[in-house]
Design an enzyme around this catalytic site. Structure first.
Site, PDB file in Angstrom:
ATOM      1  N   GLU A 132      39.215  32.317  44.100  1.00  0.00           N
ATOM      2  CA  GLU A 132      38.927  31.291  43.105  1.00  0.00           C
ATOM      3  C   GLU A 132      39.220  29.913  43.703  1.00  0.00           C
ATOM      4  O   GLU A 132      40.263  29.736  44.317  1.00  0.00           O
ATOM      5  CB  GLU A 132      39.776  31.494  41.850  1.00  0.00           C
ATOM      6  CG  GLU A 132      39.359  30.536  40.740  1.00  0.00           C
ATOM      7  CD  GLU A 132      40.116  30.733  39.431  1.00  0.00           C
ATOM      8  OE1 GLU A 132      40.971  31.631  39.346  1.00  0.00           O
ATOM      9  OE2 GLU A 132      39.845  29.987  38.510  1.00  0.00           O
ATOM     10  N   MET A 274      47.199  34.598  41.276  1.00  0.00           N
ATOM     11  CA  MET A 274      45.768  34.757  41.026  1.00  0.00           C
ATOM     12  C   MET A 274      45.493  36.088  40.347  1.00  0.00           C
ATOM     13  O   MET A 274      45.966  37.139  40.782  1.00  0.00           O
ATOM     14  CB  MET A 274      45.012  34.654  42.366  1.00  0.00           C
ATOM     15  CG  MET A 274      43.525  34.850  42.251  1.00  0.00           C
ATOM     16  SD  MET A 274      42.752  33.534  41.250  1.00  0.00           S
ATOM     17  CE  MET A 274      41.407  34.457  40.531  1.00  0.00           C
ATOM     18  N   GLU A 309      49.024  35.773  34.377  1.00  0.00           N
ATOM     19  CA  GLU A 309      47.992  36.476  35.163  1.00  0.00           C
ATOM     20  C   GLU A 309      47.578  37.762  34.457  1.00  0.00           C
ATOM     21  O   GLU A 309      46.400  38.122  34.436  1.00  0.00           O
ATOM     22  CB  GLU A 309      48.480  36.775  36.581  1.00  0.00           C
ATOM     23  CG  GLU A 309      49.008  35.579  37.360  1.00  0.00           C
ATOM     24  CD  GLU A 309      48.090  34.375  37.368  1.00  0.00           C
ATOM     25  OE1 GLU A 309      46.864  34.538  37.275  1.00  0.00           O
ATOM     26  OE2 GLU A 309      48.616  33.237  37.456  1.00  0.00           O
TER      27      GLU A 309
END
Ligand code: B3K
Ligand code: ZN
Length: 891
Positions: A132, A274, A309
Site C-alpha cells: 500500500e 499493514m 489492522e
C-alpha cells in the site's frame, strides 16, 4: 526516483478500469542476489469500463510496473516479441486480441537494494513486503489500483536453511522441499482483493500460536511471527488480537473469515503496520511489548494497532476503496473503530482526552499549513503523502459525528447495511454516507462538506440571559479559514453536545423555545447555518454552559468563560472530557498571559488560581488518578505554538517552564505524597497493562517531573531509586527522562550509559534512549543529536531510528530545532536531502516541521523557506519530497 515533473492526479478524472483481473497466480524465487517473479493474470474486459469505448472494443492494456527487469512476456501462452509491447519506466502496454485472455510475465527484482521499503525488500535478513498504496507495481506488472480485485495464489521458494518460514495471504495449501536445499510453499487467498493487500514473508522466524473460536464456532489459528530473540514479547499482542476479534463480533457483528490470521514483526517499516489479508505485517514497535522493555504507552499502542489492522479485515479488505482519494473511507472509519475499542478496554474519558490533545496539536496544524487538504482530497501528486492526520484522525472525527447524529443503534444499522451491501466491492465515501442515510432515513448532503472542505472550522459562541423571561439564548457563529485552493467555505453541520449548569453544578433540564417539555439534561444541537441561535426556556437563574461535550466536533470553539467559571467547570462538569478541557483553557489563558509578560520584558507573575485549581485536584482522593495526571499536564509547547498567531518559541518555553516551577514549588508536599504512595504501590505490585495501573504510574511520573524541579536531594535519590529498581520500562524511562532534563550532570551521564549498556541489544529500547535525549531542551541539543547519529545503534536505514532521533528533535524539541541561528533547520534539510535518495516516504514526512514556517516571525520564516529552497534545488527529488516542498513554498 522520478524522471519528469510529477503530475497532479485528480479525483474528477476517475475512470473505471478497462480490464479486470479475476485470478492472479504468483511464483517468487527468492535468491540472495535477486528475486524472480512469475505472474499469471487471468483477465477480461471490464463490462463497466468508463473510458468511452464500447464494451466490445479492446483498448490497449496498460500494466503498471516500476524498477522491474522484464525477462519474458506471453499473451495466451504465446511469447510476445519486443515489437508487440511497449515498455516505459512506469508501464508495460500491449494489445489484447480477445475479451478474455491470460498474461504470463517474468521479471527480475532486487529486494536487497530496496531502501525505500516499498514493494519487496529485506529487513534484518528476512524478505517482506509493503504494497500500500502503490508498491505492488515494484513486484510485478499489474493493474495496481484498488478497484481491481482478484483472487491470489502465491508460491514462494527459497533456501530452507535461511528462510524456513514462507508465508503469504490466505490459507496454506501445499509445500515441499527440493534437492538443492530449497523449499517452497503455496498459499491461496480465496477472497478477492486489490494488489495493495498482497503480502509475502520469508525468514527465520519463530511464532507464538493461539486460537480463536468465532461467533459461528469456527476455529481460527492465530500466529505471531518474530525473530527468535523476541519470542518473549508477543503475549500482549496476542491478547490484544483476541480481544479485538471478540469486540468486532460484539460491537459490529463482524466475524473473521479465513482459517488463519498471522502477524509478522519486522524492524524496518515505514509506518506502524499493514493490514494485508490474513498476513498483517507490523513494525516491530507495534507488536513487541513486555513490562521490562516497553512503556505503558507502547503497550497501549500495540493493543490499538493490532486492533486497527484486524478491524481493517472488514473496513478496508472485505469492503475496500475504489480509488486512493477515498482513503479515509477505510482509515477514518478504522481509526474510529480502534478508538472505541480502546475506550471500551480502558478509560473512555482518558482515551478521548489523549486523542483530542493529539488532534488539536497536530491535525489542526496540518489544517492550518500548506499541505491542508480535505478528508477526501481531490488531487495529489504522491498518494504516500496523504496518509495524514487529516485522512486518519479527522476522518475518524467525521465518522464519530455521524454516530453522534444518528445514535449508537442507528450507526450500527448503517454499518450493517454498508458491510452487507458492499461486501467484496471497492467503494467510495459517498457509498458509506448513503448506507448511513438509508438505514436512518436522514439526509447527510450538507454534512458531506466535512469530506470536501479542508480547514478547521471555528465556532464563536455568545450568550444572553433574560431574567424576566427566564430564557437563555446561545448565539453560534461558524466560519472556516481559507486553505490552499479553497478560499470560501460553506457552513458545516456541527453537532454541539451541551448541558447547562446551575450555581451548584447541577445540570438543568433543557427545553428549547417551542418545545412542550424539557428533553434531557445533555443534548446535541446541530449548527447548520453561518449564524444560528437557540433559546432555552424555564431557567430561573443564569446557567453556565458546558459546550462541545466529549469534543463532539473537530472545531475550535470559543466562549468567553471567566477564569472562575473555568475553575468551576473543572470541578463540577459531569462530562469528564470537559472538566479536563476547562483546565486546559484555564492554563492556556494563564500561559498566554505569561508569554505576553515575557515578550514585554516584564517579570513573570502566575495567576495563583492555577495553583489553587491544581491543589484541589491533587487533594481529591476520589478522582481517577489518570484524570489528575492528565489535568496536571500543562498544554504542550507544540499546542501553544499551534494556537499562537505568531509563535514565539522562546517565550512559550520560558512561560511554560516558569509555570511548572511555580506549581512545583507551591505544591511540593502534595506531589511528594502522591509520588511516594504511588511508587510504593508500584514496588509492591507486578506490572499489569490495565487502566488503573496506567493511571497510577502516570500520576507518579508526572509528579516526579514536577518534583525534580525542586532540585532537592531527596527527590534525586527517589528518582535514582526508581530508575535503578523499577521492574518496568514505564517507570525506568520516566526517571531517565527526568534526569536527562535535570542539572544533575554526573547522575545523568551515569544513567544514560548504564541504560545503553543494559539495552544495547534491544533496538526498540534504544529508540527510547535516543528520543529522550533528542527531546531534551537544555542548550546544545543539536550537537547532542549530531553526536548520537554517530552512535553504533543509529542508522539512517531504519525508519524507527530516524523518527526516534531526528523526528523527535524536530517535532518535540522546539527550543533546539528553532535555534535563532537557523542551525536546526539546516540540519533537518540536510537529513531530508540524504533521505530523499534512500527512503522518499520517510524524507517527505520528516520535512513537515519546515513546512510550518508561516507560524513564526519573519526572521525564522526566511530561514525555513531558504532551507526548503535548498532542498528543492538539491537535485532530482522523489515525487514525495517534491510535492511537499513545492506546495510549502507557495505563499
Ligand atoms: N494501511 C496502512 C497504511 C500503509 C501506507 C503506506 N504508505 C496502515 C494502516 O492504516 O493500517
Ligand atoms: Zn489503517
Amino acid at each position: 526516483m522520478r524522471t519528469e515533473q510529477p503530475k497532479m492526479i485528480y479525483l474528477k478524472d476517475y475512470q473505471a478500469p478497462d480490464y479486470l483481473i479475476d485470478e492472479t497466480h504468483l511464483t517468487f524465487e527468492l535468491f540472495e542476489d535477486q528475486t524472480l517473479v512469475h505472474a499469471q493474470l487471468v483477465m477480461r474486459r471490464n463490462p463497466a469500463a468508463s473510458s468511452g469505448l464500447s464494451p466490445a472494443s479492446l483498448p490497449p492494456l496498460m500494466l503498471d510496473g516500476q524498477e522491474l527487469e522484464l525477462l519474458s512476456l506471453a499473451l495466451d501462452d504465446r511469447e510476445l516479441s519486443t515489437g508487440e509491447y511497449q515498455l516505459t519506466d512506469s508501464h508495460l502496454t500491449l494489445q489484447p486480441s480477445a475479451a478474455n485472455f491470460v498474461i504470463d510475465s517474468s521479471v527480475r527484482i532486487n529486494p536487497q537494494s530496496n531502501t525505500a521499503l516499498e514493494g519487496l525488500y529485506k529487513s534484518s535478513g528476512m524478505f517482506c513486503t509493503q504494497c500500500e498504496a502503490e508498491g505492488f507495481r515494484k513486484i510485478t506488472y499489474y493493474l495496481d489500483r484498488p478497484d481491481v480485485m482478484s483472487t491470489f495464489t502465491t508460491t514462494l521458494s527459497a533456501p530452507q536453511h535461511d528462510y524456513p518460514i514462507l508465508l503469504s495471504n490466505g490459507n496454506p495449501i501445499a509445500s515441499g522441499s527440493e534437492d538443492d536445499g530449497r523449499h517452497w510453499a503455496t498459499w491461496e487467498d480465496p477472497f478477492k482483493k486489490p494488489a495493495y493487500l498482497f503480502a509475502l514473508v520469508a525468514g527465520d522466524l519463530w511464532c507464538v500460536e493461539d486460537s480463536f473460536t468465532t461467533m459461528n464456532n469456527r476455529d481460527v489459528a492465530l500466529r505471531i511471527y518474530v525473530e527468535p530473540e523476541n519470542i518473549d514479547k508477543c503475549q500482549h499482542a496476542m491478547d490484544s488480537l483476541k480481544k479485538s476479534m471478540k469486540w468486532d463480533e460484539d460491537v459490529y457483528g463482524r466475524e473473521y473469515d479465513l482459517d488463519i490470521f498471522m502477524i509478522v514483526a519486522v524492524n524496518d517499516f515505514n509506518m506502524g503496520a499493514m493490514e494485508n489479508k490474513g498476513l498483517n505485517i507490523f513494525n516491530s514497535s507495534c507488536v513487541l511489548a513486555k513490562a521490562e522493555t516497553a512503556t505503558d504507552a507502547a503497550h497501549q499502542r500495540v493493543e490499538a494497532v493490532v486492533a486497527h489492522e484486524y478491524f481493517h479485515n472488514w473496513s478496508g479488505n472485505r469492503v475496500t476503496c475504489r480509488d486512493w482519494f477515498q482513503l479515509s473511507l477505510k482509515e477514518g472509519f478504522t481509526v474510529f473503530r480502534d478508538a472505541e475499542f480502546s475506550a471500551d478496554m480502558h478509560s473512555r474519558t482518558v482515551k478521548r482526552i489523549e486523542d483530542v490533545a493529539y488532534l488539536r496539536t497536530h491535525q489542526f496544524a496540518e489544517d492550518a499549513g500548506p499541505m491542508a487538504h480535505p478528508v477526501r482530497p481531490d488531487a495529489f501528486m504522491e498518494i504516500s503523502n496523504f496518509y495524514t492526520l487529516t485522512v486518519y484522525e479527522k476522518g475518524s472525527e467525521v465518522v464519530r459525528m455521524i454516530r453522534t447524529l444518528v445514535g449508537a443503534e442507528g450507526f450500527r444499522k448503517g454499518s450493517d447495511l454498508y458491510f452487507d451491501r458492499h461486501d467484496g466491492q471497492a467503494v467510495t465515501c459517498d457509498d458509506f454516507i448513503r448506507a448511513m442515510e438509508e438505514a436512518n432515513g436522514i439526509d447527510l448532503t450538507q454534512f458531506k462538506r466535512w469530506y470536501s472542505q479542508a480547514g478547521t472550522p471555528r465556532l464563536d459562541v455568545s450568550e444572553s440571559y433574560d431574567a424576566a423571561a427566564n430564557s437563555y439564548r446561545l448565539q453560534f457563529r461558524q466560519s472556516c479559514p481559507a486553505t490552499p485552493g479553497q478560499a470560501q467555505k460553506l457552513p458545516f453541520v456541527i453537532p454541539v453536545e451541551l448541558a447547562l449548569m446551575d450555581g451548584q453544578g447541577r445540570e438543568l433540564p433543557l427545553q428549547l423555545v417551542g418545545e412542550d417539555a424539557a428533553v434531557g439534561l445533555s443534548r446535541v444541537l446541530q449548527i447548520t447555518e453561518a449564524e444560528q441561535a437557540f433559546t432555552f426556556v424555564n431557567l430561573t437563574e443564569q446557567p453556565l454552559p458546558s459546550l462541545l461535550r466529549g469534543f463532539s466536533a473537530p472545531i475550535k470553539l470559543s466562549f468567553p468563560y471567566s477564569r472562575d467559571q473555568l475553575m468551576f467547570l473543572m470541578q463540577y462538569d459531569n462530562d469528564g472530557f470537559n472538566r479536563w478541557e476547562a483546565g486546559q483553557q484555564l492554563s492556556v489563558q494563564m500561559l498566554q498571559e505569561l508569554i505576553g509578560q515575557h515578550q514585554r520584558g516584564e517579570s513573570l507573575v502566575l495567576d495563583q488560581r492555577l495553583i489553587e485549581a491544581f491543589r484541589t485536584l491533587l487533594a481529591d482522593d476520589a478522582l481517577d488518578q489518570a484524570m489528575i495526571a492528565e489535568m496536571l499536564s500543562l498544554p504542550g509547547e507544540a499546542y501553544l505554538t499551534q494556537i499562537s498567531e505568531v509563535a514565539d518559541v522562546v517565550a512559550i518555553h520560558a512561560a511554560r517552564e516558569f509555570a511548572r516551577q511555580q506549581l512545583a514549588d507551591a505544591l511540593f508536599d502534595l506531589l511528594w505524597q502522591r509520588y511516594q504512595n504511588n511508587r510504593k504501590d508500584s514496588r509492591n505490585s507486578d506490572y499489569v497493562a490495565q487502566a488503573e495501573h496506567f493511571a497510577r504510574r502516570s500520576l507518579q511520573n508526572i509528579a516526579l517531573s514536577y518534583l525534580m524541579l525542586s532540585e532537592k536531594a531527596e527527590v534525586l535519590t527517589a528518582c535514582l531509586e526508581q530508575f535503578e529498581n523499577a521492574d518496568n520500562m514505564t517507570e525506568r524511562l520516566a526517571a531517565l527522562a527526568v534526569l536527562v532534563n535535570s542539572p544533575f550532570e554526573a547522575e545523568k551521564a551515569a544513567a544514560l550509559s548504564s541504560f545503553a549498556e543494559n539495552f544495547k541489544d534491544n533496538p526498540l529500547v534504544m529508540d527510547q534512549w535516543f528520543s529522550v535525549q533528542a527531546a531534551c531542551s537544555l542548550p546544545g541539543a543539536l550537537q547532542r543529536v549530531e553526536q548520537l547519529m554517530q552512535h553504533p545503534a543509529f542508522t539512517l536505514k531504519n525508519p524507527n531510528k530516524i523518527r526516534a532521533l531526528i523526528g523527535a528533535f524536530a517535532e518535540q524539541n522546539l527550543q533546539g530545532f528553532h535555534q535563532a541561528d537557523g542551525s536546526g533547520y539546516r540540519f533537518l534539510a540536510d537529513q531530508v536531502i540524504t533521505l530523499n535518495a534512500l527512503n522518499p516516504q520517510i524524507a517527505a514526512r520528516l520535512l513537515a516541521p519546515l513546512t510550518r514556517w508561516a507560524k513564526y516571525a519573519s526572521a525564522r520564516q526566511a530561514q525555513m523557506k531558504a532551507e526548503l529552497q535548498r532542498i528543492l534545488a538539491s537535485g532530482e527529488l522523489s515525487s514525495d519530497v517534491y510535492e511537499v516542498v513545492s506546495k510549502s513554498l507557495v505563499d
